[in-house]
Design a protein around this motif. Structure first.
Motif, PDB file in Angstrom:
ATOM      1  N   PRO A  13      -6.381   6.127   4.034  1.00 55.45           N
ATOM      2  CA  PRO A  13      -5.867   5.676   5.329  1.00 55.45           C
ATOM      3  C   PRO A  13      -5.941   4.140   5.452  1.00 55.45           C
ATOM      4  CG  PRO A  13      -7.660   7.265   5.608  1.00 55.45           C
ATOM      5  CD  PRO A  13      -7.571   6.953   4.160  1.00 55.45           C
ATOM      6  N   PRO A  14      -5.078   3.540   6.275  1.00 56.78           N
ATOM      7  CA  PRO A  14      -5.036   2.087   6.419  1.00 56.78           C
ATOM      8  C   PRO A  14      -6.379   1.445   6.772  1.00 56.78           C
ATOM      9  CG  PRO A  14      -3.163   3.068   7.528  1.00 56.78           C
ATOM     10  CD  PRO A  14      -4.055   4.196   7.084  1.00 56.78           C
ATOM     11  N   ASP A  15      -7.162   2.060   7.665  1.00 59.10           N
ATOM     12  CA  ASP A  15      -8.427   1.433   8.063  1.00 59.10           C
ATOM     13  C   ASP A  15      -9.412   1.338   6.899  1.00 59.10           C
ATOM     14  OD1 ASP A  15      -8.533   4.254   8.272  1.00 59.10           O
ATOM     15  OD2 ASP A  15     -10.228   4.168   9.652  1.00 59.10           O
ATOM     16  N   GLU A  16      -9.444   2.325   6.022  1.00 61.52           N
ATOM     17  CA  GLU A  16     -10.330   2.273   4.854  1.00 61.52           C
ATOM     18  C   GLU A  16      -9.863   1.213   3.860  1.00 61.52           C
ATOM     19  OE1 GLU A  16     -11.523   5.973   2.983  1.00 61.52           O
ATOM     20  OE2 GLU A  16     -11.147   7.033   4.880  1.00 61.52           O
ATOM     21  N   VAL A  17      -8.556   1.115   3.680  1.00 65.11           N
ATOM     22  CA  VAL A  17      -7.998   0.106   2.778  1.00 65.11           C
ATOM     23  C   VAL A  17      -8.311  -1.284   3.322  1.00 65.11           C
ATOM     24  CG1 VAL A  17      -5.879  -0.854   1.804  1.00 65.11           C
ATOM     25  CG2 VAL A  17      -6.176   1.636   1.958  1.00 65.11           C
ATOM     26  N   PRO A  71      -6.045  -6.054  12.072  1.00 75.35           N
ATOM     27  CA  PRO A  71      -6.609  -4.842  11.475  1.00 75.35           C
ATOM     28  C   PRO A  71      -5.849  -3.598  11.934  1.00 75.35           C
ATOM     29  CG  PRO A  71      -8.312  -6.202  12.502  1.00 75.35           C
ATOM     30  CD  PRO A  71      -6.986  -6.778  12.894  1.00 75.35           C
ATOM     31  N   PRO A  72      -5.571  -2.679  11.097  1.00 71.71           N
ATOM     32  CA  PRO A  72      -5.832  -2.602   9.660  1.00 71.71           C
ATOM     33  C   PRO A  72      -4.613  -2.981   8.808  1.00 71.71           C
ATOM     34  CG  PRO A  72      -5.235  -0.426  10.415  1.00 71.71           C
ATOM     35  CD  PRO A  72      -5.124  -1.364  11.607  1.00 71.71           C
ATOM     36  N   TRP A  73      -3.754  -3.855   9.316  1.00 72.45           N
ATOM     37  CA  TRP A  73      -2.463  -4.089   8.679  1.00 72.45           C
ATOM     38  C   TRP A  73      -2.326  -5.385   7.884  1.00 72.45           C
ATOM     39  CZ3 TRP A  73      -0.971   0.533   9.003  1.00 72.45           C
ATOM     40  CH2 TRP A  73      -1.183   1.288  10.152  1.00 72.45           C
ATOM     41  N   ARG A  74      -3.080  -6.442   8.257  1.00 70.55           N
ATOM     42  CA  ARG A  74      -2.810  -7.733   7.628  1.00 70.55           C
ATOM     43  C   ARG A  74      -4.017  -8.654   7.663  1.00 70.55           C
ATOM     44  NH1 ARG A  74       0.081  -9.795  11.270  1.00 70.55           N
ATOM     45  NH2 ARG A  74      -1.178 -11.622  11.624  1.00 70.55           N
ATOM     46  N   ARG A 110       1.135   1.456   1.220  1.00 74.99           N
ATOM     47  CA  ARG A 110       1.558   0.426   0.279  1.00 74.99           C
ATOM     48  C   ARG A 110       0.716  -0.799   0.591  1.00 74.99           C
ATOM     49  NH1 ARG A 110       4.410  -0.644  -3.708  1.00 74.99           N
ATOM     50  NH2 ARG A 110       5.527   1.323  -3.570  1.00 74.99           N
ATOM     51  N   VAL A 111       0.031  -1.308  -0.434  1.00 78.80           N
ATOM     52  CA  VAL A 111      -0.815  -2.494  -0.312  1.00 78.80           C
ATOM     53  C   VAL A 111      -0.125  -3.621  -1.072  1.00 78.80           C
ATOM     54  CG1 VAL A 111      -3.072  -3.488  -0.811  1.00 78.80           C
ATOM     55  CG2 VAL A 111      -2.884  -1.082  -0.143  1.00 78.80           C
ATOM     56  N   THR A 112       0.047  -4.755  -0.399  1.00 72.17           N
ATOM     57  CA  THR A 112       0.776  -5.882  -0.971  1.00 72.17           C
ATOM     58  C   THR A 112      -0.062  -7.149  -0.896  1.00 72.17           C
ATOM     59  OG1 THR A 112       2.860  -4.903  -0.235  1.00 72.17           O
ATOM     60  CG2 THR A 112       2.907  -7.239  -0.820  1.00 72.17           C
ATOM     61  N   LEU A 113      -0.160  -7.840  -2.030  1.00 66.38           N
ATOM     62  CA  LEU A 113      -0.766  -9.168  -2.100  1.00 66.38           C
ATOM     63  C   LEU A 113       0.369 -10.162  -2.283  1.00 66.38           C
ATOM     64  CD1 LEU A 113      -3.015 -11.288  -2.450  1.00 66.38           C
ATOM     65  CD2 LEU A 113      -3.096 -10.656  -4.883  1.00 66.38           C
ATOM     66  N   GLY A 114       0.510 -11.086  -1.346  1.00 67.58           N
ATOM     67  CA  GLY A 114       1.534 -12.120  -1.440  1.00 67.58           C
ATOM     68  C   GLY A 114       0.872 -13.485  -1.415  1.00 67.58           C
TER      69      GLY A 114
END
Length: 177
Positions: A13-17, A71-74, A110-114
């Motif tokens: 889930p997004p919060d754990e990520v 949190p938990p998006w960016r 989807r996890v993104t590093l920019g």
């Protein structure tokens, strides 16, 4: 500005990520070149990090600052010393599981590093280069290393966050010029 964008799917889930990504000092475990991280702050906006890197015959401490969070998006950040660079981690919950999801998965993100950077801003003597080694030579050699390092970090984070190793499909959307 050059840009590197690397993304993959994580089955949590997004919060754990987000909680995992927010613990930036642990990144030294994932990177071949990041030797240690010193944190000043709680991880929210204004938190500063000293990032000690070593590659080839060079060592350098980058200073970064968290500029914004949602949190938990960016998580947004920027380099505050010597180099013009900024970036973000983004987490996007997927509506449907990918067809190749593990059998026990019930959620996916989807996890993104920019990262955007201008390597030329380090030209002014920021790096202590060995004698007879040009700045342009170092920049030419390090750009492919940065892409590979971004991929390595994301792959290792996925294995650690999910608690298991698996083949990770990485999407490299942009590479440095």
């Amino acid at each position: 500005m050059d840009e590197i964008v690397v993304s993959t799917v994580v089955y949590l889930p997004p919060d754990e990520v987000y909680e995992f990504l927010e613990d930036f000092p642990r990144y030294a475990r994932y990177s071949e070149y990041l030797k240690n991280v010193h944190q000043r702050g709680d991880g929210g906006p204004g938190t500063r990090y000293d990032l000690r890197f070593a590659w080839w015959k060079l060592t350098y401490t980058a200073r970064s600052e968290v500029t914004d969070v949602d949190p938990p998006w960016r998580i947004d950040w920027r380099i505050v010393k010597d180099l013009h660079a900024h970036g973000q981690w983004r987490v996007e919950e997927l509506d449907d599981l990918p067809a190749d999801a593990p059998a026990d998965a019930d959620v996916a993100c989807r996890v993104t590093l920019g990262v955007e950077f201008d390597a030329q801003t380090a030209r002014d003597g920021t790096l202590d280069l060995p004698r007879f080694v040009s700045f342009d030579f170092v920049v030419g050699k390090i750009k492919p290393v940065l892409v590979k390092e971004a991929q390595r970090v994301v792959e290792r984070i996925v294995a650690d966050i999910e608690g298991r190793s698996r083949e990770v499909e990485l999407v490299v959307e942009r590479r440095p010029s």
